[in-house]
Write a protein that holds these residues in place. Structure first.
Motif, PDB file in Angstrom:
ATOM      1  N   GLY A  46      -5.548  -3.994  -3.075  1.00 32.07           N
ATOM      2  CA  GLY A  46      -4.336  -4.190  -2.280  1.00 32.07           C
ATOM      3  C   GLY A  46      -3.288  -3.105  -2.401  1.00 32.07           C
ATOM      4  O   GLY A  46      -3.585  -1.905  -2.326  1.00 32.07           O
ATOM      5  N   VAL A  61      -3.246   1.081  -2.113  1.00 30.95           N
ATOM      6  CA  VAL A  61      -2.579   1.809  -1.020  1.00 30.95           C
ATOM      7  C   VAL A  61      -1.557   2.799  -1.600  1.00 30.95           C
ATOM      8  O   VAL A  61      -1.528   3.976  -1.224  1.00 30.95           O
ATOM      9  CB  VAL A  61      -1.887   0.829  -0.045  1.00 30.95           C
ATOM     10  CG1 VAL A  61      -1.099   1.585   1.007  1.00 30.95           C
ATOM     11  CG2 VAL A  61      -2.920  -0.080   0.610  1.00 30.95           C
ATOM     12  N   HIS A  98       3.475  -5.774   2.325  1.00 34.25           N
ATOM     13  CA  HIS A  98       2.003  -5.818   2.230  1.00 34.25           C
ATOM     14  C   HIS A  98       1.387  -7.158   2.604  1.00 34.25           C
ATOM     15  O   HIS A  98       0.211  -7.217   2.922  1.00 34.25           O
ATOM     16  CB  HIS A  98       1.565  -5.426   0.820  1.00 34.25           C
ATOM     17  CG  HIS A  98       1.561  -3.946   0.617  1.00 34.25           C
ATOM     18  ND1 HIS A  98       0.494  -3.150   0.957  1.00 34.25           N
ATOM     19  CD2 HIS A  98       2.513  -3.109   0.152  1.00 34.25           C
ATOM     20  CE1 HIS A  98       0.776  -1.880   0.693  1.00 34.25           C
ATOM     21  NE2 HIS A  98       2.006  -1.827   0.206  1.00 34.25           N
ATOM     22  N   THR A 137       1.736 -11.117   1.052  1.00 33.42           N
ATOM     23  CA  THR A 137       2.340 -12.306   0.432  1.00 33.42           C
ATOM     24  C   THR A 137       3.774 -12.046  -0.029  1.00 33.42           C
ATOM     25  O   THR A 137       4.497 -12.996  -0.309  1.00 33.42           O
ATOM     26  CB  THR A 137       1.498 -12.802  -0.762  1.00 33.42           C
ATOM     27  OG1 THR A 137       1.276 -11.703  -1.640  1.00 33.42           O
ATOM     28  CG2 THR A 137       0.174 -13.366  -0.289  1.00 33.42           C
ATOM     29  N   VAL A 139      -6.750 -17.743  -1.829  1.00 34.43           N
ATOM     30  CA  VAL A 139      -6.686 -17.268  -0.451  1.00 34.43           C
ATOM     31  C   VAL A 139      -7.980 -16.529  -0.021  1.00 34.43           C
ATOM     32  O   VAL A 139      -8.322 -16.486   1.159  1.00 34.43           O
ATOM     33  CB  VAL A 139      -5.425 -16.366  -0.322  1.00 34.43           C
ATOM     34  CG1 VAL A 139      -5.645 -15.009  -0.944  1.00 34.43           C
ATOM     35  CG2 VAL A 139      -4.937 -16.240   1.072  1.00 34.43           C
ATOM     36  N   GLU A 164      -5.879 -16.122   4.703  1.00 31.98           N
ATOM     37  CA  GLU A 164      -4.651 -15.379   4.968  1.00 31.98           C
ATOM     38  C   GLU A 164      -4.919 -13.951   4.551  1.00 31.98           C
ATOM     39  O   GLU A 164      -5.465 -13.719   3.474  1.00 31.98           O
ATOM     40  CB  GLU A 164      -3.577 -16.002   4.052  1.00 31.98           C
ATOM     41  CG  GLU A 164      -2.285 -15.267   3.977  1.00 31.98           C
ATOM     42  CD  GLU A 164      -1.219 -16.032   4.723  1.00 31.98           C
ATOM     43  OE1 GLU A 164      -1.145 -17.253   4.609  1.00 31.98           O
ATOM     44  OE2 GLU A 164      -0.476 -15.355   5.460  1.00 31.98           O
ATOM     45  N   GLU A 165      -4.585 -12.992   5.399  1.00 27.35           N
ATOM     46  CA  GLU A 165      -4.862 -11.597   5.034  1.00 27.35           C
ATOM     47  C   GLU A 165      -4.040 -10.728   5.970  1.00 27.35           C
ATOM     48  O   GLU A 165      -4.262 -10.712   7.170  1.00 27.35           O
ATOM     49  CB  GLU A 165      -6.360 -11.328   5.237  1.00 27.35           C
ATOM     50  CG  GLU A 165      -6.934 -10.185   4.470  1.00 27.35           C
ATOM     51  CD  GLU A 165      -7.041 -10.445   2.969  1.00 27.35           C
ATOM     52  OE1 GLU A 165      -6.320  -9.768   2.220  1.00 27.35           O
ATOM     53  OE2 GLU A 165      -7.816 -11.323   2.572  1.00 27.35           O
ATOM     54  N   GLY A 173      -6.531  -6.504   4.962  1.00 20.81           N
ATOM     55  CA  GLY A 173      -7.927  -6.576   4.507  1.00 20.81           C
ATOM     56  C   GLY A 173      -8.450  -5.197   4.167  1.00 20.81           C
ATOM     57  O   GLY A 173      -9.426  -4.717   4.767  1.00 20.81           O
TER      58      GLY A 173
HETATM   59  O1  GMT Z   1       0.025  -9.645  -0.643  1.00 16.77           O
HETATM   60  C1  GMT Z   1      -0.845  -9.925  -1.459  1.00 16.77           C
HETATM   61  O2  GMT Z   1      -1.429 -10.989  -1.572  1.00 16.77           O
HETATM   62  C2  GMT Z   1      -1.213  -8.922  -2.423  1.00 16.77           C
HETATM   63  C3  GMT Z   1      -1.398  -7.663  -1.744  1.00 16.77           C
HETATM   64  C4  GMT Z   1      -1.623  -6.767  -2.878  1.00 16.77           C
HETATM   65  O3  GMT Z   1      -0.663  -6.188  -3.320  1.00 16.77           O
HETATM   66  O4  GMT Z   1      -2.730  -6.734  -3.378  1.00 16.77           O
HETATM   67  O5  GMT Z   1      -2.444  -7.726  -0.745  1.00 16.77           O
HETATM   68  C5  GMT Z   1      -2.016  -7.558   0.567  1.00 16.77           C
HETATM   69  O6  GMT Z   1      -1.896  -6.166   0.744  1.00 16.77           O
HETATM   70  C6  GMT Z   1      -3.099  -5.447   0.978  1.00 16.77           C
HETATM   71  C7  GMT Z   1      -2.761  -3.965   1.096  1.00 16.77           C
HETATM   72  O7  GMT Z   1      -1.841  -3.737   2.105  1.00 16.77           O
HETATM   73  C8  GMT Z   1      -3.771  -5.990   2.241  1.00 16.77           C
HETATM   74  O8  GMT Z   1      -4.952  -5.276   2.515  1.00 16.77           O
HETATM   75  C9  GMT Z   1      -4.097  -7.470   2.000  1.00 16.77           C
HETATM   76  O9  GMT Z   1      -4.611  -7.985   3.209  1.00 16.77           O
HETATM   77  C10 GMT Z   1      -2.854  -8.240   1.628  1.00 16.77           C
HETATM   78  N1  GMT Z   1      -3.241  -9.585   1.164  1.00 16.77           N
HETATM   79  C11 GMT Z   1      -2.879 -10.682   1.840  1.00 16.77           C
HETATM   80  O10 GMT Z   1      -2.215 -10.661   2.849  1.00 16.77           O
HETATM   81  C12 GMT Z   1      -3.376 -11.961   1.276  1.00 16.77           C
END
Ligand code: GMT
Length: 381
Positions: A13, A17, A122, A124, A205, A281-282, A285
């Protein structure tokens, strides 16, 4: 440019990035400092010229837990005082956007060089944590007061605007996640047995137990034509035990491998026939994109930003979140026809190349930083 990046040191996640962005920016000749309370695994594995600052703070009896956020802010402020940063880029609203704003404010009070704050949302941090009544007012402030806000998908930008009033006066810029196409690339080597793969932190999730059920159903379908397949699960987290229990219950332990946390992702993604992302929820991804870059098609759910990444019927399949029957049917179809999976994998790679190339996306961040430094946007005062 002199760029500071704040992130959580996560295995996937936003930690990935932020690390990949830091490495790319440094590769483009910028001076890049990454701040976190631990070493982000993706950064640790590379020799890239990013300066990493791990700040954990010191314990003190009055503190219930050691406030590493304060230690990070102090570290950034100290570096800014000496070296001068142009931009501070916070990944995940809490606490990093708030920390970045605090540093900007402290820098202004001390008459240091101006510092622009970019916040990247990002997922959550907006949909769950930041929206919780105990944090929502501060999340609202973090968004409003940042010099620019980006979201990793249109869906997340829309949801942020819905959840938070006037999310940002200049709107939220969508800058999607990206992939290093040279690192994540197809390989000619496939497993002897058709294989599905999933990579995650096994949070609820991600629905890993649900996936084990869907895979067991797919095996039942394949059995009718005498075929078999394997499922490789990479990562670890809260639902690991439940997933193991279901594999046992369904009598498929010999076909499901739990590999635990692994770093060698391209080597795990490229030989697989299909990548599974059955999340409820994503926002984007990223793991699915990395699989696509490896030429592995994705079976995902029609939620959040996944449809912006996976093109249904071209780079994989999308199913409704509660439709386990369709999920298993698509899984059986790709695992039972490896040529079809390979053809779809080519479509997946093509989409990753066209839409999510690291070089192209990183340029969008560079342009945003430069426009802020020049006081030209996204909406000058
Ligand atoms: O938001 C989170 O649950 C955690 C986050 C992370 O920091 O690992 O994941 C989110 O950010 C990623 C990178 O941008 C996305 O690829 C994931 O889809 C996103 N996770 C969710 O939305 C559950």
């Amino acid at each position: 440019m002199r760029i500071g990046i704040l992130c959580h040191p996560t295995y996937g996640g936003s930690g990935v990035v932020a690390s990949e962005l830091a490495l790319s920016l440094a590769g483009n000749g910028h001076s890049v400092h990454l701040f976190s309370h631990d070493v982000p695994p993706r950064l640790a594995r590379t020799p890239g010229p990013v300066e990493l600052h791990v700040a954990q703070g010191s314990p003190y009896p009055l503190f219930h837990s050691t406030p590493h956020d304060l230690a990070i802010m102090s570290r950034v402020l100290d570096l800014h005082r000496v070296d001068g940063l142009d931009v501070l880029h916070a990944h995940y609203a809490l606490p990093h956007a708030v920390s970045a704003l605090m540093v900007r404010s402290a820098a202004t009070a001390a008459r240091l060089a101006p510092l622009k704050v970019v916040t990247t949302l990002h997922g959550t941090d907006i949909t769950v944590v930041g929206n919780d009544p105990s944090y929502a007012p501060l999340t609202q402030y973090a968004i409003t007061a940042s010099d620019a806000v980006t979201a990793v998908s249109q869906d997340l930008a829309d949801r942020s605007a819905l959840n938070f009033d006037d999310a940002h006066r200049c709107g939220i810029n969508v800058i999607p996640n990206f992939v290093d196409l040279a690192k994540f690339k197809p390989s000619d080597e496939k497993h002897e047995v058709a294989t599905a793969v999933h990579v995650s932190n096994f949070r609820r999730v991600k629905r890993v137990p649900w996936l084990v059920h869907a895979f067991a159903d797919a095996l039942d379908i394949l059995k009718q034509s005498g075929a078999v397949a394997d499922l490789t699960l990479v990562g670890d987290g809260p639902q690991h035990g439940e997933a193991v229990r279901i594999a046992r219950e369904r009598g498929i332990c010999d076909r499901v491998k739990f590999l635990g946390l692994r770093d060698a992702l391209p080597g795990l993604l490229a030989p697989a026939d299909v990548f599974c992302l059955p999340s409820t929820e994503e926002s984007f991804g990223l793991s699915a994109l990395e699989a696509m870059a490896c030429g592995t098609p994705v079976i995902g759910t029609r939620v959040g930003g996944i449809p912006e990444v996976v093109e249904n019927g071209v780079s994989g399949f999308l199913v409704d979140v509660d439709d386990r029957e369709s999920y298993s049917l698509h899984l059986a179809a790709l695992l039972g026809d490896r040529n079809k999976a390979t053809a779809m994998g080519a479509g997946a790679r093509e989409r990753a190349v066209q839409r999510f190339d690291r070089h192209h996306v990183v340029r969008s961040y560079e342009k945003l930083y430069q426009s802020l430094i020049d006081d030209k946007g996204p909406c000058p005062e």
